[in-house]
Design a protein around this motif. Structure first.
Motif, PDB file in Angstrom:
ATOM      1  N   UNK A   1     -47.919   0.312  -9.511  1.00  0.00           N
ATOM      2  CA  UNK A   1     -47.318  -0.087  -8.240  1.00  0.00           C
ATOM      3  C   UNK A   1     -47.161  -1.603  -8.169  1.00  0.00           C
ATOM      4  N   UNK A   2     -46.164  -2.023  -7.399  1.00  0.00           N
ATOM      5  CA  UNK A   2     -45.921  -3.447  -7.181  1.00  0.00           C
ATOM      6  C   UNK A   2     -46.373  -3.849  -5.779  1.00  0.00           C
ATOM      7  N   UNK A   3     -46.810  -5.087  -5.645  1.00  0.00           N
ATOM      8  CA  UNK A   3     -47.088  -5.633  -4.323  1.00  0.00           C
ATOM      9  C   UNK A   3     -45.783  -5.775  -3.548  1.00  0.00           C
ATOM     10  N   UNK A   4     -45.839  -5.638  -2.226  1.00  0.00           N
ATOM     11  CA  UNK A   4     -44.623  -5.696  -1.414  1.00  0.00           C
ATOM     12  C   UNK A   4     -44.085  -7.132  -1.362  1.00  0.00           C
ATOM     13  N   UNK A   5     -42.766  -7.216  -1.163  1.00  0.00           N
ATOM     14  CA  UNK A   5     -42.161  -8.539  -1.107  1.00  0.00           C
ATOM     15  C   UNK A   5     -40.664  -8.484  -0.926  1.00  0.00           C
ATOM     16  N   UNK A   6     -39.989  -9.586  -1.253  1.00  0.00           N
ATOM     17  CA  UNK A   6     -38.543  -9.740  -1.108  1.00  0.00           C
ATOM     18  C   UNK A   6     -37.807  -8.758  -2.014  1.00  0.00           C
ATOM     19  N   UNK A   7     -36.734  -8.164  -1.501  1.00  0.00           N
ATOM     20  CA  UNK A   7     -36.046  -7.093  -2.223  1.00  0.00           C
ATOM     21  C   UNK A   7     -35.410  -7.579  -3.523  1.00  0.00           C
ATOM     22  N   UNK A   8     -34.736  -8.730  -3.504  1.00  0.00           N
ATOM     23  CA  UNK A   8     -34.092  -9.218  -4.722  1.00  0.00           C
ATOM     24  C   UNK A   8     -35.131  -9.596  -5.772  1.00  0.00           C
ATOM     25  N   UNK A   9     -36.193 -10.237  -5.338  1.00  0.00           N
ATOM     26  CA  UNK A   9     -37.251 -10.609  -6.270  1.00  0.00           C
ATOM     27  C   UNK A   9     -37.900  -9.374  -6.873  1.00  0.00           C
ATOM     28  N   UNK A  10     -38.139  -8.342  -6.057  1.00  0.00           N
ATOM     29  CA  UNK A  10     -38.740  -7.111  -6.582  1.00  0.00           C
ATOM     30  C   UNK A  10     -37.788  -6.389  -7.515  1.00  0.00           C
ATOM     31  N   UNK A  11     -36.486  -6.425  -7.236  1.00  0.00           N
ATOM     32  CA  UNK A  11     -35.526  -5.816  -8.157  1.00  0.00           C
ATOM     33  C   UNK A  11     -35.578  -6.504  -9.519  1.00  0.00           C
ATOM     34  N   UNK A  12     -35.645  -7.840  -9.519  1.00  0.00           N
ATOM     35  CA  UNK A  12     -35.799  -8.578 -10.774  1.00  0.00           C
ATOM     36  C   UNK A  12     -37.087  -8.170 -11.485  1.00  0.00           C
ATOM     37  N   UNK A  13     -38.170  -8.059 -10.724  1.00  0.00           N
ATOM     38  CA  UNK A  13     -39.457  -7.726 -11.335  1.00  0.00           C
ATOM     39  C   UNK A  13     -39.434  -6.335 -11.966  1.00  0.00           C
ATOM     40  N   UNK A  14     -38.843  -5.366 -11.261  1.00  0.00           N
ATOM     41  CA  UNK A  14     -38.766  -4.012 -11.819  1.00  0.00           C
ATOM     42  C   UNK A  14     -37.887  -3.996 -13.065  1.00  0.00           C
ATOM     43  N   UNK A  15     -36.772  -4.701 -12.999  1.00  0.00           N
ATOM     44  CA  UNK A  15     -35.855  -4.807 -14.135  1.00  0.00           C
ATOM     45  C   UNK A  15     -36.587  -5.355 -15.363  1.00  0.00           C
ATOM     46  N   UNK A  16     -37.373  -6.403 -15.183  1.00  0.00           N
ATOM     47  CA  UNK A  16     -38.117  -6.996 -16.289  1.00  0.00           C
ATOM     48  C   UNK A  16     -39.331  -6.152 -16.684  1.00  0.00           C
ATOM     49  N   UNK A  17     -39.913  -5.453 -15.710  1.00  0.00           N
ATOM     50  CA  UNK A  17     -41.087  -4.619 -15.970  1.00  0.00           C
ATOM     51  C   UNK A  17     -40.752  -3.486 -16.946  1.00  0.00           C
ATOM     52  N   UNK A  18     -39.620  -2.854 -16.760  1.00  0.00           N
ATOM     53  CA  UNK A  18     -39.245  -1.758 -17.664  1.00  0.00           C
ATOM     54  C   UNK A  18     -39.193  -2.254 -19.107  1.00  0.00           C
TER      55      UNK A  18
END
Length: 444
Positions: free
Chosen positions: A207-224
């Motif tokens: 799971x990811x900590x909650x936050x800004x939508x664009x930043x989280x999209x980047x994080x998920x993209x890089x996480x995969x």
């Protein structure tokens, strides 16, 4: 902006820069440049067609695609600058936004689509807050795609079998891998939180900590990408397919969503007395009405639909309820400031930019139209009728007919997206499966 990037590259003694553009399938496209060349020639261009490939690398037959294949101008987002922790030499990665030659954002770029939705929220005085949950499988190396996947061998020397949901020992089987994943995430400022073992054999969730939508999209993209790279180092694969193994549950990307009021800084889903706000109910109603119409963004591939069946821990309808995991829209138990809606529909195979954009767009339509949700469901929602499209073709037809979603996400983008999905479906049906050869070859 460039000076800030250049200083960072020099400070970290970077030798190469990965210049990344996420395409419509969520694949990292772009160029890898020596650091000195990046500094001396920072202006970068790529054709728009780079964004518009199917997952197999083909191009859709869509009439509005510019056949002159013009270049886009790429501009780096300094907030996305990160180290590549698995690289042999010091390497940086940088995500770029796409613009036309006259400076207009390219409407088919996934980051542009998400920015478009976030701007609409800003105009209403709200900022979305999201927290994704990522499920994935670990599997043994599988170089032959005709061979079914099997769980990898853990530290005991055995492959996992049976149901090990929430089992600590089952996670410990792969401790060296997860230690490396967390190290890689820390090096990239990917704000991952809880790790659990899910229901399937070697199925995990981070799971990811909650936050800004664009930043989280980047994080998920890089996480995969991060998880796949770490798994390679440990002689196994990590897969984000929605349904990779027969007889095992699918993998989801659950999205927790709330809105912050820009004037007060408080959760817009709660009133001052702690009760649910009108905005909260509007948002749920928008999801209820439009999730089935926007299904291609939540189930983007033929394989995605294998996950969405009864009794596989995947939602079958748009019912909502408090602390009820059988519904498509769950409201977890929380304080008023933590009130949120969990969208349990998306598969983990979704493009993170597009799935966040579309989920938020559905909620926004509910707010704009002041829709009212159904009564909360406190029973087993799996017993209720199926409410989603049952085939990729039906889902595309419904998206094509939904003008409201097209207006929010962009008409040209949606048309391009539909073209890509139709091309993928056509290619899928050209392949003859082992099931067909097994049961039809000699018996019909």
């Amino acid at each position: 902006m460039y000076d800030q990037i250049f200083d960072w590259l020099k400070e970290h003694r970077i030798t190469e820069v990965e210049c990344i553009v996420p395409d419509i399938s969520g694949v990292a496209r772009g160029k890898i440049l020596p650091k000195d060349k990046f500094i001396s020639e920072p202006e970068m261009r790529l054709p728009e067609a780079v964004l518009l490939q199917t997952v197999t690398g083909e191009f859709p037959d869509v009439g509005i695609m510019d056949m002159t294949d013009p270049d886009m101008e790429l501009r780096p987002d300094v907030d996305s600058l990160r180290i590549v922790p698995w690289a042999t030499d010091p390497t940086a990665q940088l995500v770029f936004d796409c613009f036309s030659s006259d400076g207009i954002p390219v409407e088919t770029a996934p980051r542009t689509v998400l920015r478009r939705v976030l701007k609409l929220y800003e105009e209403l005085g709200y900022t979305p807050v999201v927290a994704p949950e990522m499920e994935f499988y670990l599997v043994s190396p599988n170089p032959d795609p005709d061979i079914p996947l099997i769980p990898p061998v853990g530290r005991t020397g055995r492959s996992e079998f049976g149901r090990r949901s929430y089992a600590i020992d089952a996670v410990n089987e792969f401790d060296p891998l997860f230690e490396e994943i967390y190290d890689y995430c820390h090096a990239q400022n990917l704000e991952v939180d809880t790790l659990i073992h899910e229901v399937g054999a070697a199925q995990m969730e981070i799971n990811f900590l909650h936050g800004d939508a664009l930043d989280l999209a980047d994080q998920v993209f890089l996480f995969k990408r991060t998880v796949r790279e770490a798994a390679f180092n440990h002689k196994m694969y990590a897969t984000f397919m929605a349904k990779p193994m027969e007889g095992e549950p699918g993998s989801a990307m659950h999205i927790h969503q709330s809105l912050t009021c820009n004037k007060t800084g408080k959760n817009a889903f709660s009133n001052e007395d702690g009760s649910p706000s009108e905005i909260f109910f509007y948002f749920i109603a928008g999801l209820q009405k439009y999730l089935p119409e926007a299904m291609p963004f939540f189930a983007p591939y033929v394989n995605s639909f294998r996950r969405l069946t009864k009794y596989t821990a995947a939602p079958t309808n748009v019912e909502w309820g408090y602390d009820n995991r059988t519904v498509g829209l769950r409201v977890p138990r929380s304080s008023p400031q933590g009130r949120r809606v969990e969208n349990r529909l998306p598969g983990v195979d979704c493009n993170p930019y597009l799935v966040l954009a579309c989920s938020l767009a559905c909620g926004l339509l509910g707010i704009q139209q002041k829709l009212q949700p159904s009564a909360p469901n406190s029973s087993n929602a799996y017993e209720l009728p199926f409410q989603f499209p049952v085939t990729p073709e039906e889902s595309i037809d419904r998206l094509r007919a939904c003008t409201e979603i097209q207006e929010i996400l962009g008409k040209r983008f949606v048309e391009m997206y539909i073209g890509i999905k139709e091309s993928e479906i056509a290619e899928y049906f050209r392949v003859i499966s082992p099931w067909e050869r097994k049961f039809l070859l000699l018996y019909v």
